[in-house]
Motif scaffolding. Structure first.
Motif, PDB file in Angstrom:
ATOM      1  N   PHE A 299       0.845  -1.184   0.000  1.00  0.00           N
ATOM      2  CA  PHE A 299       0.000   0.000   0.000  1.00  0.00           C
ATOM      3  C   PHE A 299       0.882   1.236   0.000  1.00  0.00           C
ATOM      4  O   PHE A 299       2.065   1.176   0.343  1.00  0.00           O
ATOM      5  CB  PHE A 299      -0.968   0.003   1.188  1.00  0.00           C
ATOM      6  N   SER A 300       0.307   2.344  -0.398  1.00  0.00           N
ATOM      7  CA  SER A 300       1.051   3.600  -0.435  1.00  0.00           C
ATOM      8  C   SER A 300       0.080   4.757  -0.410  1.00  0.00           C
ATOM      9  O   SER A 300      -1.114   4.598  -0.678  1.00  0.00           O
ATOM     10  CB  SER A 300       1.923   3.667  -1.693  1.00  0.00           C
ATOM     11  N   GLY A 301       0.618   5.923  -0.100  1.00  0.00           N
ATOM     12  CA  GLY A 301      -0.193   7.126  -0.114  1.00  0.00           C
ATOM     13  C   GLY A 301       0.447   8.243   0.675  1.00  0.00           C
ATOM     14  O   GLY A 301       1.450   8.047   1.361  1.00  0.00           O
ATOM     15  N   PRO A 302      -0.150   9.435   0.583  1.00  0.00           N
ATOM     16  CA  PRO A 302       0.325  10.567   1.383  1.00  0.00           C
ATOM     17  C   PRO A 302       0.094  10.295   2.864  1.00  0.00           C
ATOM     18  O   PRO A 302      -0.892   9.662   3.244  1.00  0.00           O
ATOM     19  CB  PRO A 302      -0.523  11.746   0.909  1.00  0.00           C
TER      20      PRO A 302
ATOM     21  N   ARG B  58      -4.972   8.038   1.741  1.00  0.00           N
ATOM     22  CA  ARG B  58      -3.850   8.411   2.601  1.00  0.00           C
ATOM     23  C   ARG B  58      -3.487   7.275   3.558  1.00  0.00           C
ATOM     24  O   ARG B  58      -4.217   6.303   3.700  1.00  0.00           O
ATOM     25  CB  ARG B  58      -4.195   9.673   3.408  1.00  0.00           C
ATOM     26  N   VAL B  59      -2.332   7.441   4.216  1.00  0.00           N
ATOM     27  CA  VAL B  59      -1.835   6.470   5.194  1.00  0.00           C
ATOM     28  C   VAL B  59      -1.679   7.184   6.530  1.00  0.00           C
ATOM     29  O   VAL B  59      -0.997   8.214   6.609  1.00  0.00           O
ATOM     30  CB  VAL B  59      -0.477   5.877   4.754  1.00  0.00           C
ATOM     31  N   LEU B  60      -2.301   6.648   7.571  1.00  0.00           N
ATOM     32  CA  LEU B  60      -2.151   7.207   8.908  1.00  0.00           C
ATOM     33  C   LEU B  60      -0.934   6.570   9.571  1.00  0.00           C
ATOM     34  O   LEU B  60      -0.859   5.353   9.703  1.00  0.00           O
ATOM     35  CB  LEU B  60      -3.406   6.945   9.750  1.00  0.00           C
TER      36      LEU B  60
ATOM     37  N   GLU C 231      -1.256  14.672  19.531  1.00  0.00           N
ATOM     38  CA  GLU C 231      -0.982  15.750  18.577  1.00  0.00           C
ATOM     39  C   GLU C 231      -1.161  15.237  17.158  1.00  0.00           C
ATOM     40  O   GLU C 231      -0.594  14.199  16.797  1.00  0.00           O
ATOM     41  CB  GLU C 231       0.449  16.257  18.739  1.00  0.00           C
ATOM     42  N   LYS C 232      -1.895  16.007  16.354  1.00  0.00           N
ATOM     43  CA  LYS C 232      -2.112  15.657  14.948  1.00  0.00           C
ATOM     44  C   LYS C 232      -1.178  16.480  14.065  1.00  0.00           C
ATOM     45  O   LYS C 232      -0.850  17.625  14.387  1.00  0.00           O
ATOM     46  CB  LYS C 232      -3.556  15.958  14.539  1.00  0.00           C
ATOM     47  N   HIS C 233      -0.786  15.886  12.944  1.00  0.00           N
ATOM     48  CA  HIS C 233      -0.034  16.576  11.885  1.00  0.00           C
ATOM     49  C   HIS C 233       1.311  17.124  12.378  1.00  0.00           C
ATOM     50  O   HIS C 233       1.725  18.210  11.967  1.00  0.00           O
ATOM     51  CB  HIS C 233      -0.882  17.693  11.265  1.00  0.00           C
ATOM     52  N   VAL C 234       1.986  16.376  13.247  1.00  0.00           N
ATOM     53  CA  VAL C 234       3.298  16.783  13.762  1.00  0.00           C
ATOM     54  C   VAL C 234       4.357  15.797  13.268  1.00  0.00           C
ATOM     55  O   VAL C 234       4.052  14.636  12.994  1.00  0.00           O
ATOM     56  CB  VAL C 234       3.318  16.836  15.302  1.00  0.00           C
ATOM     57  N   PRO C 235       5.615  16.235  13.145  1.00  0.00           N
ATOM     58  CA  PRO C 235       6.673  15.286  12.792  1.00  0.00           C
ATOM     59  C   PRO C 235       6.793  14.207  13.870  1.00  0.00           C
ATOM     60  O   PRO C 235       6.678  14.501  15.059  1.00  0.00           O
ATOM     61  CB  PRO C 235       7.935  16.150  12.743  1.00  0.00           C
ATOM     62  N   VAL C 236       6.997  12.963  13.427  1.00  0.00           N
ATOM     63  CA  VAL C 236       7.179  11.849  14.355  1.00  0.00           C
ATOM     64  C   VAL C 236       8.458  11.105  13.995  1.00  0.00           C
ATOM     65  O   VAL C 236       8.866  11.079  12.831  1.00  0.00           O
ATOM     66  CB  VAL C 236       5.964  10.885  14.356  1.00  0.00           C
TER      67      VAL C 236
ATOM     68  N   LEU D 287      12.659  10.166  10.628  1.00  0.00           N
ATOM     69  CA  LEU D 287      11.763  11.284  10.885  1.00  0.00           C
ATOM     70  C   LEU D 287      10.712  11.288   9.782  1.00  0.00           C
ATOM     71  O   LEU D 287      11.044  11.236   8.590  1.00  0.00           O
ATOM     72  CB  LEU D 287      12.534  12.603  10.892  1.00  0.00           C
ATOM     73  N   ILE D 288       9.436  11.338  10.175  1.00  0.00           N
ATOM     74  CA  ILE D 288       8.334  11.275   9.212  1.00  0.00           C
ATOM     75  C   ILE D 288       7.470  12.513   9.415  1.00  0.00           C
ATOM     76  O   ILE D 288       7.046  12.809  10.537  1.00  0.00           O
ATOM     77  CB  ILE D 288       7.493   9.998   9.423  1.00  0.00           C
ATOM     78  N   ARG D 289       7.203  13.214   8.299  1.00  0.00           N
ATOM     79  CA  ARG D 289       6.416  14.439   8.367  1.00  0.00           C
ATOM     80  C   ARG D 289       5.076  14.262   7.676  1.00  0.00           C
ATOM     81  O   ARG D 289       4.970  13.560   6.666  1.00  0.00           O
ATOM     82  CB  ARG D 289       7.177  15.581   7.699  1.00  0.00           C
ATOM     83  N   ASP D 290       4.082  14.940   8.198  1.00  0.00           N
ATOM     84  CA  ASP D 290       2.763  15.002   7.589  1.00  0.00           C
ATOM     85  C   ASP D 290       2.910  15.470   6.141  1.00  0.00           C
ATOM     86  O   ASP D 290       3.665  16.402   5.856  1.00  0.00           O
ATOM     87  CB  ASP D 290       1.911  16.006   8.382  1.00  0.00           C
TER      88      ASP D 290
END
Length: 166
Positions: free
Chosen positions: A38-41, A65-67, A132-137, A143-146
């Motif tokens: 699978f893939s997506g933003p 999208r991918v959560l 927290e939503k839409h934050v770098p993790v 490091l993964i960004r929204d």
């Protein structure tokens, strides 16, 4: 969207791997769900042993999208269960990556989405709505960004700053 083979992507994008525009997550995740590829933003979420925001995000239209959930790597409870997996499928999400646990494995394996997690745990999470939503993790050495792109298959998981094609 047809999934790209992660091995081929790595082979044909050496410069992006070197620059860090393309990252390979450490192989720490187990595969669940029907979709092996699978893939997506990416949509990012940071929570700890609390899945209220997980459900809230997955109740929105996924649009392929991918959560990506940074659950702090907790192995003490599940952040995603069968009902949430079915919700994600129904709302059009391509997949879920959990730096933590899931439960209801037999139900999730019937969901037509990709699911990756560290493992399974029978206990449900807290319900406080903290996170927290839409934050770098930072998950699995990357490091993964929204808004970045995730590509997953049986060989691994890649994160790219931009949509890839071969």
């Amino acid at each position: 969207m047809a999934a790209l083979a992660t091995a081929e992507v790595c082979d044909s994008n050496a410069a992006h791997l070197t620059s860090g525009d393309l990252r390979v997550l450490q192989p720490i995740f187990q595969s669940y769900g029907q979709c092996r590829a699978f893939s997506g933003p990416i949509v990012t979420l940071k929570v700890f042993e609390d899945n209220v925001l997980v459900r809230a995000l997955l109740e929105t239209r996924g649009e392929g999208r991918v959560l990506v959930i940074d659950g702090g790597g907790s192995m003490r409870c599940a952040l995603v269960g069968g009902n949430i997996g079915q919700l994600a499928q129904n709302m059009g999400w391509a997949g879920i990556v959990v730096n933590g646990c899931i439960r209801d494995v037999d139900e999730i394996k019937d969901c037509d989405i990709g699911v990756r997690a560290l493992g399974a745990h029978p206990m449900k999470s807290n319900k406080k709505g903290i996170g927290e939503k839409h934050v770098p993790v930072h998950i699995a050495g990357a490091l993964i960004r929204d808004g970045e792109w995730l590509y997953a298959d049986s060989d691994g998981i890649l994160v790219s700053k931009f949509e890839l094609s071969l």
